[in-house]
Scaffold this motif. Structure first.
Motif, PDB file in Angstrom:
ATOM      1  N   ALA A  61       0.845  -1.192   0.000  1.00 58.42           N
ATOM      2  CA  ALA A  61       0.000   0.000   0.000  1.00 58.42           C
ATOM      3  C   ALA A  61       0.880   1.241   0.000  1.00 58.42           C
ATOM      4  O   ALA A  61       1.909   1.292   0.671  1.00 58.42           O
ATOM      5  CB  ALA A  61      -0.915   0.001   1.219  1.00 58.42           C
ATOM      6  N   VAL A  62       0.477   2.230  -0.753  1.00 61.52           N
ATOM      7  CA  VAL A  62       1.246   3.461  -0.904  1.00 61.52           C
ATOM      8  C   VAL A  62       0.312   4.652  -0.731  1.00 61.52           C
ATOM      9  O   VAL A  62      -0.759   4.698  -1.319  1.00 61.52           O
ATOM     10  CB  VAL A  62       1.902   3.530  -2.303  1.00 61.52           C
ATOM     11  CG1 VAL A  62       2.608   4.853  -2.503  1.00 61.52           C
ATOM     12  CG2 VAL A  62       2.866   2.377  -2.503  1.00 61.52           C
ATOM     13  N   LYS A  63       0.737   5.609   0.093  1.00 57.97           N
ATOM     14  CA  LYS A  63      -0.033   6.837   0.223  1.00 57.97           C
ATOM     15  C   LYS A  63       0.194   7.742  -0.985  1.00 57.97           C
ATOM     16  O   LYS A  63       1.298   7.805  -1.519  1.00 57.97           O
ATOM     17  CB  LYS A  63       0.390   7.603   1.482  1.00 57.97           C
ATOM     18  CG  LYS A  63      -0.331   7.188   2.750  1.00 57.97           C
ATOM     19  CD  LYS A  63       0.073   8.084   3.902  1.00 57.97           C
ATOM     20  CE  LYS A  63      -0.652   7.656   5.183  1.00 57.97           C
ATOM     21  NZ  LYS A  63      -0.201   8.444   6.339  1.00 57.97           N
ATOM     22  N   LEU A  64      -0.873   8.428  -1.388  1.00 62.06           N
ATOM     23  CA  LEU A  64      -0.770   9.470  -2.397  1.00 62.06           C
ATOM     24  C   LEU A  64      -1.083  10.793  -1.706  1.00 62.06           C
ATOM     25  O   LEU A  64      -2.209  11.026  -1.268  1.00 62.06           O
ATOM     26  CB  LEU A  64      -1.754   9.235  -3.547  1.00 62.06           C
ATOM     27  CG  LEU A  64      -1.763  10.309  -4.633  1.00 62.06           C
ATOM     28  CD1 LEU A  64      -0.426  10.358  -5.365  1.00 62.06           C
ATOM     29  CD2 LEU A  64      -2.893  10.078  -5.627  1.00 62.06           C
ATOM     30  N   LEU A  65      -0.076  11.630  -1.563  1.00 62.73           N
ATOM     31  CA  LEU A  65      -0.199  12.897  -0.860  1.00 62.73           C
ATOM     32  C   LEU A  65      -0.420  14.018  -1.865  1.00 62.73           C
ATOM     33  O   LEU A  65       0.348  14.163  -2.816  1.00 62.73           O
ATOM     34  CB  LEU A  65       1.060  13.157  -0.038  1.00 62.73           C
ATOM     35  CG  LEU A  65       1.421  12.051   0.969  1.00 62.73           C
ATOM     36  CD1 LEU A  65       2.798  12.299   1.559  1.00 62.73           C
ATOM     37  CD2 LEU A  65       0.375  11.970   2.074  1.00 62.73           C
ATOM     38  N   THR A  66      -1.462  14.807  -1.667  1.00 66.51           N
ATOM     39  CA  THR A  66      -1.843  15.812  -2.663  1.00 66.51           C
ATOM     40  C   THR A  66      -1.695  17.236  -2.156  1.00 66.51           C
ATOM     41  O   THR A  66      -2.273  18.163  -2.715  1.00 66.51           O
ATOM     42  CB  THR A  66      -3.296  15.571  -3.119  1.00 66.51           C
ATOM     43  OG1 THR A  66      -4.155  15.581  -1.980  1.00 66.51           O
ATOM     44  CG2 THR A  66      -3.425  14.250  -3.848  1.00 66.51           C
ATOM     45  N   SER A  67      -0.931  17.430  -1.085  1.00 64.59           N
ATOM     46  CA  SER A  67      -0.570  18.769  -0.623  1.00 64.59           C
ATOM     47  C   SER A  67       0.868  19.059  -1.019  1.00 64.59           C
ATOM     48  O   SER A  67       1.602  18.157  -1.425  1.00 64.59           O
ATOM     49  CB  SER A  67      -0.719  18.867   0.898  1.00 64.59           C
ATOM     50  OG  SER A  67      -2.049  18.665   1.305  1.00 64.59           O
ATOM     51  N   THR A  68       1.280  20.305  -0.879  1.00 62.90           N
ATOM     52  CA  THR A  68       2.684  20.619  -1.132  1.00 62.90           C
ATOM     53  C   THR A  68       3.562  19.927  -0.100  1.00 62.90           C
ATOM     54  O   THR A  68       3.167  19.733   1.050  1.00 62.90           O
ATOM     55  CB  THR A  68       2.938  22.131  -1.050  1.00 62.90           C
ATOM     56  OG1 THR A  68       2.524  22.612   0.228  1.00 62.90           O
ATOM     57  CG2 THR A  68       2.209  22.874  -2.145  1.00 62.90           C
ATOM     58  N   ALA A  69       4.762  19.569  -0.501  1.00 62.79           N
ATOM     59  CA  ALA A  69       5.721  18.998   0.442  1.00 62.79           C
ATOM     60  C   ALA A  69       6.062  20.006   1.524  1.00 62.79           C
ATOM     61  O   ALA A  69       6.355  19.634   2.665  1.00 62.79           O
ATOM     62  CB  ALA A  69       6.986  18.562  -0.296  1.00 62.79           C
ATOM     63  N   ALA A  70       6.012  21.302   1.187  1.00 62.00           N
ATOM     64  CA  ALA A  70       6.287  22.345   2.177  1.00 62.00           C
ATOM     65  C   ALA A  70       5.267  22.293   3.310  1.00 62.00           C
ATOM     66  O   ALA A  70       5.621  22.326   4.492  1.00 62.00           O
ATOM     67  CB  ALA A  70       6.281  23.717   1.517  1.00 62.00           C
ATOM     68  N   PHE A  71       3.979  22.207   2.954  1.00 59.37           N
ATOM     69  CA  PHE A  71       2.952  22.134   3.997  1.00 59.37           C
ATOM     70  C   PHE A  71       3.075  20.851   4.801  1.00 59.37           C
ATOM     71  O   PHE A  71       2.995  20.862   6.031  1.00 59.37           O
ATOM     72  CB  PHE A  71       1.565  22.218   3.372  1.00 59.37           C
ATOM     73  CG  PHE A  71       0.455  22.004   4.368  1.00 59.37           C
ATOM     74  CD1 PHE A  71       0.149  22.975   5.297  1.00 59.37           C
ATOM     75  CD2 PHE A  71      -0.266  20.814   4.386  1.00 59.37           C
ATOM     76  CE1 PHE A  71      -0.859  22.775   6.239  1.00 59.37           C
ATOM     77  CE2 PHE A  71      -1.273  20.609   5.312  1.00 59.37           C
ATOM     78  CZ  PHE A  71      -1.568  21.592   6.248  1.00 59.37           C
ATOM     79  N   LEU A  72       3.285  19.736   4.123  1.00 60.45           N
ATOM     80  CA  LEU A  72       3.406  18.462   4.827  1.00 60.45           C
ATOM     81  C   LEU A  72       4.616  18.458   5.745  1.00 60.45           C
ATOM     82  O   LEU A  72       4.557  17.938   6.869  1.00 60.45           O
ATOM     83  CB  LEU A  72       3.496  17.317   3.822  1.00 60.45           C
ATOM     84  CG  LEU A  72       2.228  17.047   3.011  1.00 60.45           C
ATOM     85  CD1 LEU A  72       2.535  16.114   1.846  1.00 60.45           C
ATOM     86  CD2 LEU A  72       1.132  16.462   3.889  1.00 60.45           C
ATOM     87  N   SER A  73       5.724  19.069   5.302  1.00 62.36           N
ATOM     88  CA  SER A  73       6.917  19.148   6.145  1.00 62.36           C
ATOM     89  C   SER A  73       6.629  19.928   7.416  1.00 62.36           C
ATOM     90  O   SER A  73       6.985  19.516   8.520  1.00 62.36           O
ATOM     91  CB  SER A  73       8.069  19.809   5.383  1.00 62.36           C
ATOM     92  OG  SER A  73       8.478  19.018   4.304  1.00 62.36           O
TER      93      SER A  73
END
Length: 355
Positions: A38-50
Motif C-alpha cells: 500500500a502506498v499513500k498518495l499525498l496531494t498537498s505541497t511537500a512544504a505544507f506536509l513538512s
C-alpha cells in the motif's frame, strides 16, 4: 464505517497495489492483511506536509529548520486548530492503519509515499519529509494536472471573445476555488480593489445562493467598471483562461491544483490564501519567485488598497515582468523533470509489487 465493505471488495478484487490518500489510514491495514503493498498518495505541497509533520512529530520545537510560512499569528492559530483536529481523529481511530502504530498523519519509515509535486519546485521539502522519518521515500510524481477539454466552452464564447480583445498580459484572473465562500466584506474589498487597480479582470464568484451577486457586490460596481471587467458566477474554463495571452496574473487562494496550473501555464500568482494549507502554498510560491502576496492585517482582514496596489504592480509595472520570467523558467524546468520523476515512481512501484 466504510472499512468492512472496503475489506470485502478488496478481498474479492485482489489488486496488485493499493494507493490511498491521507484520510483513509485504515486502508493500509486492509491491504497488509492480504499481503498487498500500500502506498499513500499525498496531494498537498511537500512544504505544507513538512511543516505539519514537524509540528505533529516534534510539538515542542518552535519551527522546522527552514524559514517559511505561518509566521503570522492568525495563521498560527489556524494551524493549531488543524493540529488539534488531527490529534482528536488519531485518538478516535487508534491503530487505524499506519505500520508504526496507527498515527493518523505520521507515516512509517518503512513506507514510501507518492506526492503530487516536483523537485523543480520544492526539493528541500521533499527531502525533509524523509529526513524526519515520515517515510522511507517521498517520491514526486509531478503535478498530475488533468487538461480540460472544450466541455461546455460554447457557454463562454462571449467571455473568451472579450478576453481576446485585451492587450497581452493586461488582464488579471481572479478565482478562489470551489470549496470556500468569501464573506460579504471580503467580496467588497476585492471589488473595490479591482476597481481602484484600473486593470482588466475576470472575477469568478461563488455564493451560497445563486441570487446573491448584486447583494454581495458594492452598489454600482458593475456599472462603474463597465467593459474593463467581467464577473462570472459558478464555473469557467480556468485552464483555457490561464493559457490565454491576455492574462497577466492570477489572484488565487493558492489551492495546490490552482497553483500548479498557474505555474504550468506560466502565469504569475497574486496570492490571497484563505485557510488550511493555502498560506503555506502562498509562502512557497513567494519563496521560489513566482508570486507576490496580498498581505492581510493582524486580524486576518484584507484591504482594498493592498489589493489594488499588488494587482497593479503585477499587471502594469515591472514586477510582473520579473515574475513572468521566473514562472516561465520554473514551468519549463518542471515539465522537463516531470517525465523522469514519473518514470522513477513507476519503477519504484514495480519493485514494490515484485517484492
Amino acid at each position: 464505517m466504510s472499512k468492512p465493505d472496503f475489506a470485502k471488495i478488496f478481498g474479492s478484487l485482489k489488486p496488485d497495489l493499493l494507493m490511498y490518500d491521507l484520510y483513509q489510514p485504515w486502508a493500509e491495514e486492509v491491504a497488509r492483511s492480504h499481503n498487498i503493498p500500500a502506498v499513500k498518495l499525498l496531494t498537498s505541497t511537500a512544504a505544507f506536509l513538512s511543516y505539519f509533520f514537524h509540528s505533529y512529530i516534534k510539538p515542542d520545537a518552535r519551527a522546522p529548520p527552514f524559514p517559511l510560512i505561518y509566521s503570522k499569528e492568525i495563521e498560527q492559530r489556524r494551524l493549531n486548530k488543524l493540529m488539534q483536529s488531527a490529534n482528536a481523529m488519531t485518538k478516535k481511530n487508534p491503530g487505524g492503519g499506519d505500520s508504526d502504530g496507527g498515527d493518523f498523519f505520521s507515516g512509517s519509515n518503512k513506507q514510501i509515499a507518492l506526492i503530487t509535486t516536483s523537485r523543480a519546485i520544492e526539493a528541500k521539502y521533499i527531502d525533509y519529509l524523509q529526513d524526519v522519518h515520515c517515510y522511507r521515500k517521498a517520491i514526486p510524481v509531478g503535478s498530475l494536472i488533468h487538461e480540460q477539454g472544450d466541455h461546455n466552452d460554447y457557454e463562454y464564447v462571449e467571455l473568451m471573445d472579450w478576453l481576446g480583445k485585451k492587450d497581452e498580459h493586461s488582464t488579471v484572473f481572479v478565482s478562489f476555488g470551489s470549496e470556500h465562500f468569501l464573506s460579504k466584506d471580503e467580496s467588497e474589498e476585492i471589488a473595490f480593489g479591482l476597481e481602484r487597480s484600473d486593470v482588466n479582470f475576470i472575477w469568478v464568484v461563488r455564493f451560497p445562493k445563486t441570487d446573491e451577486l448584486e447583494a454581495q457586490l458594492p452598489k454600482g460596481f458593475l456599472e462603474r467598471v463597465g467593459d474593463r471587467g467581467r464577473v462570472v458566477e459558478g464555473w469557467v474554463p480556468q485552464q483555457r483562461i490561464l493559457n490565454h495571452q491576455s492574462i497577466g496574473g492570477f489572484v488565487s487562494h493558492c489551492g495546490f491544483n490552482s497553483v500548479m496550473e498557474s505555474i504550468d501555464f506560466g502565469v504569475p500568482i497574486i496570492a490571497m490564501p484563505v485557510h488550511l494549507d493555502q498560506p503555506v502554498n502562498a509562502g512557497l510560491m513567494v519563496e521560489i519567485g513566482v508570486a507576490v502576496e496580498i498581505v492581510r492585517d493582524d486580524e486576518g482582514k484584507v484591504h482594498r488598497e493592498e489589493i489594488a496596489k499588488v494587482v497593479k504592480s503585477v499587471i502594469v509595472e515591472e514586477t510582473g515582468d520579473v515574475l513572468r520570467n521566473r514562472v516561465r523558467e520554473i514551468s519549463e524546468n518542471s515539465k522537463y523533470v516531470s517525465g523522469k520523476e514519473m518514470d522513477a515512481a513507476v519503477q519504484e512501484l514495480i519493485h514494490l509489487c515484485k517484492n
